[in-house]
Design an enzyme around this catalytic site. Structure first.
Site, short mmCIF file in Angstrom:
data_model
loop_
_atom_site.label_atom_id
_atom_site.label_comp_id
_atom_site.label_asym_id
_atom_site.label_seq_id
_atom_site.Cartn_x
_atom_site.Cartn_y
_atom_site.Cartn_z
N HIS A 17 -17.34 -13.63 4.22
CA HIS A 17 -17.52 -13.20 3.05
C HIS A 17 -17.87 -14.52 2.13
O HIS A 17 -18.00 -14.35 0.99
CB HIS A 17 -16.65 -12.29 2.08
CG HIS A 17 -16.53 -11.13 2.77
ND1 HIS A 17 -17.31 -9.96 2.99
CD2 HIS A 17 -15.23 -10.49 3.68
CE1 HIS A 17 -17.30 -9.05 3.69
NE2 HIS A 17 -15.96 -9.20 3.89
N ARG B 204 10.21 -10.65 10.88
CA ARG B 204 11.56 -10.20 11.01
C ARG B 204 12.64 -11.17 11.17
O ARG B 204 12.67 -11.96 12.00
CB ARG B 204 11.61 -9.36 12.37
CG ARG B 204 12.87 -8.63 12.70
CD ARG B 204 13.67 -7.84 11.63
NE ARG B 204 14.90 -6.90 12.09
CZ ARG B 204 16.14 -7.26 11.59
NH1 ARG B 204 15.91 -8.28 10.85
NH2 ARG B 204 17.01 -6.57 12.04
N CYS C 229 8.63 -4.76 16.95
CA CYS C 229 10.11 -4.48 16.40
C CYS C 229 10.73 -3.35 16.75
O CYS C 229 9.82 -2.23 16.82
CB CYS C 229 10.25 -4.61 14.71
SG CYS C 229 11.96 -4.36 14.39
N TYR D 217 20.16 -2.56 18.80
CA TYR D 217 19.06 -1.98 19.46
C TYR D 217 19.54 -1.26 20.76
O TYR D 217 19.25 -1.24 21.86
CB TYR D 217 18.37 -3.28 20.14
CG TYR D 217 17.78 -4.14 19.02
CD1 TYR D 217 16.52 -3.54 18.28
CD2 TYR D 217 18.41 -5.06 18.24
CE1 TYR D 217 15.96 -4.43 17.37
CE2 TYR D 217 18.02 -6.00 17.04
CZ TYR D 217 16.69 -5.50 16.78
OH TYR D 217 15.97 -6.02 15.73
N HIS E 268 -17.14 -1.71 -4.64
CA HIS E 268 -16.71 -2.88 -3.47
C HIS E 268 -17.08 -2.42 -2.02
O HIS E 268 -16.66 -1.29 -1.56
CB HIS E 268 -15.20 -2.99 -3.75
CG HIS E 268 -14.57 -3.87 -2.56
ND1 HIS E 268 -13.66 -3.66 -1.98
CD2 HIS E 268 -15.03 -5.37 -2.70
CE1 HIS E 268 -13.38 -4.76 -1.16
NE2 HIS E 268 -14.23 -5.56 -1.59
#
Length: 524
Positions: A104, A178, A228, A361, A80
């Site tokens: 391709h 997310r 994130c 966070y 490949h």
């Protein structure tokens, strides 16, 4: 993937010709050995998608589907043109990979090669089940088959590491997702953005339609990465278990965003003296009930490039990524880039709620393993993220064909618009270093570099004993000359955010025995 993407015109079942006798015999022999289903009139065995999904290794045979055809590509994998990327489609449909690699689609030769590998067709009686109307996630858009899903409800997913640095502007189908709740479905004609709060002109509440945002304010465009806060969390988990989604290095993507500057909107609404009005923060409220905020200085600074965005790469923002309007806060952690934006508010204090004042966070000390007796609100919320980098090739556990040098590639990023000035790469665990070539993204201003920087390095393996593993590490340095820590344990935190230790990939050299994996982007 890669070269396999070239096969774009596989006939459907209704168009399929009778297979050549040799191909038919091989297919029927293979079908018998694999307990295939009945043969349809055109001569091909029938396979269910479940059966195809069982064929993902050289031992089971590597099968893929395209449209309604089934193909055994086991013997083709080594030839490949795109290398082992083709294995990303093992047991699955390759349609999405062809879409990803349209270059391709320009030759008939790959199509002919694929047809020679056909062994059957998909079961036409398999009818996709409809959505469960009682399921709150039933109307979510279908996820891209190219991403690795960590959860389905809500959808959390990232692209495979080896595809991340194929394009500096991330294709939409490779964008990380997310989610927190079901994805809102907002009619653009019904959309309204409310702007309110102290410091604004009377009546201190303004409402804008999507058309007004596009008409009243000059469109500003900015290329910005969104990362994130938990990107790389799985590598922290190798030190000690953390809380949250086990992201690899793919919870970061980049787009060219277009929309109204937030500072223009706030000025239109009368905010000219935020200090005098006591405004310290600007809040964003999303339709999925997420509220977050940023410092007002970032919001009103023209070169801060904060957007009320309605375009992504020149097109309307896809629904999964915030349609019709979202906040873009370049240089700040992903959660501040609130999707499905419905409200903006000026305030003397930061937003309330778990995404701003809760534990989600906030970066806790390595010794904090529970929150007993801890005043969480006094811990600063994450805004700008530290300098970090990731290795996207070679893969952890890869077998290198060259025993003299290795081609390494990846990306680097630092929050706050701090550009990347250097990436150092080592193939001996950090004993000797080689400077990488900075590619796309390196042309950004060093004080306004909102997007990641791609890099490559040709690293000599150097003197080593046969059979010794090749341990590849790297470290980035930003425009403030911050650099990455070697190990993860000193920066480990219970939430698993802000991972920025040296990425680490362990490989072996062909003919010398396999090296152990579990090194990719980890730094123990």
């Amino acid at each position: 993937a890669g070269g396999l993407a070239a096969w774009s015109t596989v006939p459907s079942l209704s168009e399929a010709a009778e297979p050549a006798p040799a191909a038919k015999a091989a297919a029927e022999a293979g079908a018998a050995s694999r307990k295939s289903g009945p043969v349809v009139s055109c001569g091909w065995p029938i396979y269910s998608r479940e059966e195809v999904g069982k064929h993902t290794t050289a031992e089971t045979g590597i099968w893929v589907t395209y449209k309604d055809g089934v193909y055994d590509i086991t013997d083709f994998v080594q030839a490949h043109p795109g290398g082992n990327r083709i294995l990303l489609a093992a047991g699955k449909a390759i349609d999405a990979f062809w879409t990803l690699y349209p270059q391709h689609l320009n030759s008939d030769a790959p199509m002919q090669m694929l047809k020679a590998m056909q062994i059957g067709v998909l079961d036409p009686s398999e009818v996709p089940t409809g959505p469960d109307e009682d399921d709150p996630y039933a109307k979510d858009p279908a996820p891209s088959p190219l991403i690795v899903q960590h959860s389905k409800k809500p959808l959390q997913g990232e692209p495979p590491a080896e595809l991340i640095t194929d394009s500096w502007i991330t294709p939409v189908d490779l964008w990380f997702v997310r989610g927190h709740h079901p994805i809102p479905d907002i009619n653009p004609s019904d959309y309204r953005l409310t702007v309110k709060g102290p410091g604004l002109a009377e009546p201190r509440t303004f409402t804008f339609t999507l058309e007004e945002l596009q008409r009243l304010f000059p469109k500003h465009e900015v290329v910005s990465s969104i990362q994130c806060g938990g990107n790389g969390r799985s590598f922290f988990n190798r030190v000690k278990k953390t809380m949250g989604i086990p992201w690899g290095c793919g919870a970061m993507s980049t787009a060219k965003w277009g929309g109204a500057r937030l500072c223009d909107v706030l000025a239109y609404c009368g905010l000219h003296d935020h200090d005098g009005a006591g405004v310290e923060h600007v809040h964003f409220e999303g339709a999925e009930s997420l509220t977050a905020s940023i410092p007002v200085e970032k919001a009103v600074r023209r070169k801060g490039d904060v957007l009320i965005a309605y375009e992504m790469n020149g097109q309307p923002i896809p629904r999964a990524h915030g349609y019709p309007v979202r906040a873009i806060v370049p240089g700040h952690v992903g959660v501040r880039n609130v999707k499905w934006l419905t409200g903006v508010a000026t305030s003397p204090e930061e937003a309330k709620g778990p995404w701003q004042r809760g534990i989600a966070y906030k970066g806790f000390a390595p010794g904090v393993e529970n929150f007993d007796h801890l005043d969480i609100e006094k811990v600063p919320s994450v805004q700008e993220q530290p300098v970090m980098s990731a290795i996207t090739g070679p893969k952890d556990g890869a077998v290198l064909e060259d025993d003299e040098a290795v081609e390494v590639k990846g990306y680097a990023y630092s929050g706050g618009g701090r550009g990347i000035v250097r990436v150092d790469v080592s193939a001996d665990g950090g004993r000797t270093w080689h400077t990488a070539h900075l590619r796309e993204g390196s042309e950004q201003r060093l004080d306004r570099a909102w997007a990641w920087t791609f890099w490559t390095a040709e690293v000599p393996l150097g003197p080593r004993k046969a059979g010794d593993p090749v341990t590849i590490v790297c470290k980035a340095t930003d425009a403030s000359y911050n650099t990455q820590p070697e190990r993860a344990d000193p920066v480990w935190n219970i939430r698993g955010i802000l991972f920025n230790a040296w990425p680490r990939v362990v490989c072996s050299v062909a003919g010398e025995g396999a090296a152990g994996g579990e090194g990719a982007a980890a730094a123990a």
